[in-house]
Design a protein around this motif. Structure first.
Motif, short mmCIF file in Angstrom:
data_model
loop_
_atom_site.label_atom_id
_atom_site.label_comp_id
_atom_site.label_asym_id
_atom_site.label_seq_id
_atom_site.Cartn_x
_atom_site.Cartn_y
_atom_site.Cartn_z
N PRO A 95 0.80 -1.22 0.00
CA PRO A 95 0.00 0.00 0.00
C PRO A 95 0.84 1.28 0.00
O PRO A 95 0.42 2.29 -0.59
N ARG A 96 2.01 1.25 0.61
CA ARG A 96 2.85 2.44 0.67
C ARG A 96 3.54 2.73 -0.67
O ARG A 96 4.27 3.72 -0.79
N GLU A 97 3.29 1.89 -1.66
CA GLU A 97 3.87 2.09 -2.99
C GLU A 97 2.84 2.51 -4.03
O GLU A 97 3.15 2.57 -5.21
N ILE A 98 1.61 2.81 -3.59
CA ILE A 98 0.52 3.13 -4.51
C ILE A 98 0.23 4.62 -4.48
O ILE A 98 -0.12 5.20 -3.45
N VAL A 99 0.38 5.26 -5.65
CA VAL A 99 0.10 6.68 -5.83
C VAL A 99 -1.11 6.84 -6.75
O VAL A 99 -1.17 6.18 -7.80
N PHE A 100 -2.03 7.70 -6.37
CA PHE A 100 -3.19 7.98 -7.22
C PHE A 100 -3.03 9.34 -7.89
O PHE A 100 -2.39 10.25 -7.34
N GLY A 101 -3.61 9.47 -9.08
CA GLY A 101 -3.55 10.73 -9.80
C GLY A 101 -4.63 10.80 -10.85
O GLY A 101 -5.47 9.90 -10.97
N ALA A 102 -4.60 11.86 -11.64
CA ALA A 102 -5.66 12.10 -12.63
C ALA A 102 -5.72 10.99 -13.68
O ALA A 102 -6.79 10.53 -14.06
N ASN A 103 -4.55 10.58 -14.16
CA ASN A 103 -4.48 9.56 -15.19
C ASN A 103 -3.02 9.16 -15.34
O ASN A 103 -2.12 9.78 -14.74
N MET A 104 -2.76 8.13 -16.14
CA MET A 104 -1.40 7.65 -16.31
C MET A 104 -0.50 8.72 -16.91
O MET A 104 0.66 8.90 -16.50
N THR A 105 -1.00 9.48 -17.87
CA THR A 105 -0.18 10.48 -18.54
C THR A 105 0.28 11.55 -17.55
O THR A 105 1.47 11.91 -17.50
N THR A 106 -0.64 12.07 -16.75
CA THR A 106 -0.29 13.09 -15.77
C THR A 106 0.71 12.56 -14.76
O THR A 106 1.68 13.24 -14.39
N LEU A 107 0.50 11.33 -14.30
CA LEU A 107 1.42 10.73 -13.33
C LEU A 107 2.81 10.54 -13.93
O LEU A 107 3.82 10.70 -13.25
N THR A 108 2.86 10.20 -15.21
CA THR A 108 4.16 9.99 -15.85
C THR A 108 4.91 11.31 -15.98
O THR A 108 6.12 11.37 -15.72
N TYR A 109 4.22 12.36 -16.39
CA TYR A 109 4.87 13.68 -16.42
C TYR A 109 5.35 14.08 -15.03
O TYR A 109 6.43 14.67 -14.87
N HIS A 110 4.57 13.78 -14.01
CA HIS A 110 4.93 14.11 -12.64
C HIS A 110 6.19 13.35 -12.22
O HIS A 110 7.10 13.92 -11.60
N LEU A 111 6.24 12.07 -12.58
CA LEU A 111 7.43 11.28 -12.27
C LEU A 111 8.65 11.83 -13.00
O LEU A 111 9.76 11.86 -12.45
N CYS A 112 8.46 12.27 -14.24
CA CYS A 112 9.57 12.88 -14.99
C CYS A 112 10.15 14.06 -14.23
O CYS A 112 11.38 14.23 -14.15
N ARG A 113 9.28 14.91 -13.68
CA ARG A 113 9.77 16.07 -12.93
C ARG A 113 10.56 15.63 -11.70
O ARG A 113 11.54 16.28 -11.32
N ALA A 114 10.13 14.53 -11.08
CA ALA A 114 10.84 14.04 -9.90
C ALA A 114 12.20 13.45 -10.25
O ALA A 114 13.15 13.55 -9.47
N LEU A 115 12.29 12.84 -11.42
CA LEU A 115 13.55 12.23 -11.85
C LEU A 115 14.52 13.24 -12.45
O LEU A 115 15.73 12.98 -12.51
N ALA A 116 14.01 14.37 -12.89
CA ALA A 116 14.83 15.33 -13.64
C ALA A 116 16.14 15.71 -12.96
O ALA A 116 17.19 15.76 -13.63
N PRO A 117 16.15 16.01 -11.65
CA PRO A 117 17.42 16.42 -11.04
C PRO A 117 18.52 15.37 -11.09
O PRO A 117 19.70 15.71 -10.92
N ARG A 118 18.15 14.12 -11.33
CA ARG A 118 19.14 13.04 -11.39
C ARG A 118 19.79 12.91 -12.76
O ARG A 118 20.75 12.15 -12.92
N LEU A 119 19.26 13.61 -13.74
CA LEU A 119 19.66 13.37 -15.13
C LEU A 119 20.26 14.62 -15.76
O LEU A 119 19.92 15.75 -15.38
N GLY A 120 21.14 14.40 -16.73
CA GLY A 120 21.75 15.53 -17.41
C GLY A 120 22.42 15.12 -18.69
O GLY A 120 22.33 13.96 -19.13
N PRO A 121 23.11 16.04 -19.34
CA PRO A 121 23.77 15.75 -20.62
C PRO A 121 24.67 14.52 -20.54
O PRO A 121 25.39 14.31 -19.56
N GLY A 122 24.58 13.70 -21.59
CA GLY A 122 25.33 12.45 -21.64
C GLY A 122 24.51 11.25 -21.23
O GLY A 122 24.83 10.11 -21.59
N ASP A 123 23.43 11.50 -20.47
CA ASP A 123 22.54 10.41 -20.08
C ASP A 123 21.60 10.05 -21.22
O ASP A 123 21.35 10.87 -22.11
#
Length: 422
Positions: A95-123
């Motif tokens: 249960p602690r791994e389940i996130v709810f949101g508007a739809n899969m697309t919105t959640l995926t964009y949201h996850l992208c924003r969370a991952l962004a600081p980990r990524l940069g040129p060359g990746d």
């Protein structure tokens, strides 16, 4: 209750199609004097009465915002906790791994924003040509913002499958994430997710699985697949319009997710922005309960095992009937894996040179058969198949589909082909 045995779960049984259909009020609809046959499930299934009742009960008797001290708020908290448990059982997580949101697309964009600081040129991020744009465009946007390179695994148009040699070839130590669909919403291909995850892990990459189309037809198991993130949408498995994101708890807890300062900082709530769609979340849990109710015995997880195994077997039978019947029509071109190959009961086809929208309009107007048409946001699939201008006609079987309805589709398409001298 009349039941059918399932070889995948010896001694178990699932509800008959007739008993399932009795739970769906929409199936009583008529158009031009004919009962509607719904084959639009890949774009969104019909909803059983139990899901509607759960949503109505919440709104009428428990509606409140969360985390306050009065009874309806406490009841809302309990309902959301119960929904996380239900969806955790559905995907094989906690249960602690389940996130709810508007739809899969919105959640995926949201996850992208969370991952962004980990990524940069060359990746690099790897996506596939077989995927829905919701599992391509967010990563492409992230790449543009962070100077990351996107590499695409091609599909093989003749088989409808991924080019696994090419898949292996695009992976390197620069690969930071692999995004792959569990099944194609356009042509039904089921991908070997465990293989893709293993390949990604071999170069140290994270994995994101789009299970939106897959989840209504086969059992999702994040532990078996060993992925890092997975998404699905309740409206594709008999629920309301709510998106679900599963993520490893340690990742949900540590990622730099955009959030309001007073909002909860613990997983999974830290990923949920603003007040959620409580009634939709309750409905999503009810959809899981509906699927589990199709099997007779055991806890919810084991009943889901049995129910989805039985539905997959029925889907295979219906799909073979559909494929073989349509294949006899000379003007038909069928796309995707043939019967016996790993797939969902979803078929894309063209009829001569007729635009897919015209085929769908005629089937609805003349035969009360509802099918989807176009590219279904799987535009790279449609382009690879060479039918971007014409589009595909998509026929999708659901838990309420009958063999008689399959015959109706075959007969209607044959009649349409004859009327056009195709």
């Amino acid at each position: 209750m009349i039941t059918e045995t399932t070889p995948q779960a010896a001694g178990s049984s699932i509800t008959t199609v007739a008993a399932i259909r009795a739970q769906f009020p929409a199936l009583a609809r008529s158009e031009a004097g004919q009962t509607v046959a719904y084959f639009d499930g890949p774009g969104g299934t019909q909803v059983p009465q139990s899901v509607v009742d759960a949503v109505a009960d919440y709104l009428l008797h428990h509606n409140a915002n969360s985390h306050w001290s009065f009874p309806t708020s406490i009841e809302t908290d309990a309902a959301l906790d119960a929904a996380r448990r239900a969806l955790a059982d559905f995907v094989g997580g906690t249960p602690r791994e389940i996130v709810f949101g508007a739809n899969m697309t919105t959640l995926t964009y949201h996850l992208c924003r969370a991952l962004a600081p980990r990524l940069g040129p060359g990746d690099e991020i790897v996506v596939t040509e077989l995927d829905h744009q919701a599992n391509i465009a967010p990563w492409t946007r992230l790449a543009a913002e962070r100077g990351i390179r996107i590499l695409t695994v091609p599909m093989i148009p003749e088989t409808g499958g991924l080019d696994w040699d090419a898949f292996e070839g695009v992976l390197s130590l620069r690969t930071q994430l692999v995004a792959v669909g569990a099944a194609s919403n356009a042509i039904g291909t089921i991908n070997d997710v465990a293989r893709a995850v293993s390949m990604a892990q071999g170069v140290g990459a994270l994995t994101f699985v789009d299970a939106v189309h897959y989840a209504a037809h086969s059992r999702v198991d994040v532990k078996q697949w060993d992925c890092d993130f997975l998404s699905c949408s309740a409206y594709k498995f008999y629920g309301p319009h709510v998106g679900v994101l599963w993520g490893r708890e340690e990742l949900l807890a540590e990622l730099d997710v955009p959030k309001l300062a007073p909002a909860p900082d613990a997983a999974p709530c830290r990923f949920e922005t603003g007040t959620q769609n409580h009634e939709g979340i309750v409905g999503a849990a009810a959809a899981v309960e509906f699927l589990a109710s199709l099997a007779e015995a055991g806890d919810r997880s084991s009943r889901l095992d049995c129910a989805l195994a039985g539905l997959h077997r029925r889907g295979d039978e219906l799909f073979e009937q559909l494929w073989q019947g349509l294949a006899e029509i000379p003007a038909i071109n069928l796309f995707g894996p043939s019967p016996g190959e790993p797939r969902t009961p979803t078929l894309g086809f063209t009829l001569g040179s007729m635009p897919s929208g015209e085929v769908a309009t005629r089937l609805a107007a003349d035969h009360a058969i509802f099918v989807s048409d176009g590219d279904f946001y799987a535009s790279s699939v449609i382009a690879a198949l060479g039918v971007a201008e014409q589009g595909l006609v998509r026929v999708g079987c659901a838990c309420y589909t009958t063999a008689e309805e399959i015959d109706r589709v075959i007969s209607a398409v044959r009649s349409l082909a004859a009327s056009e001298n195709l």
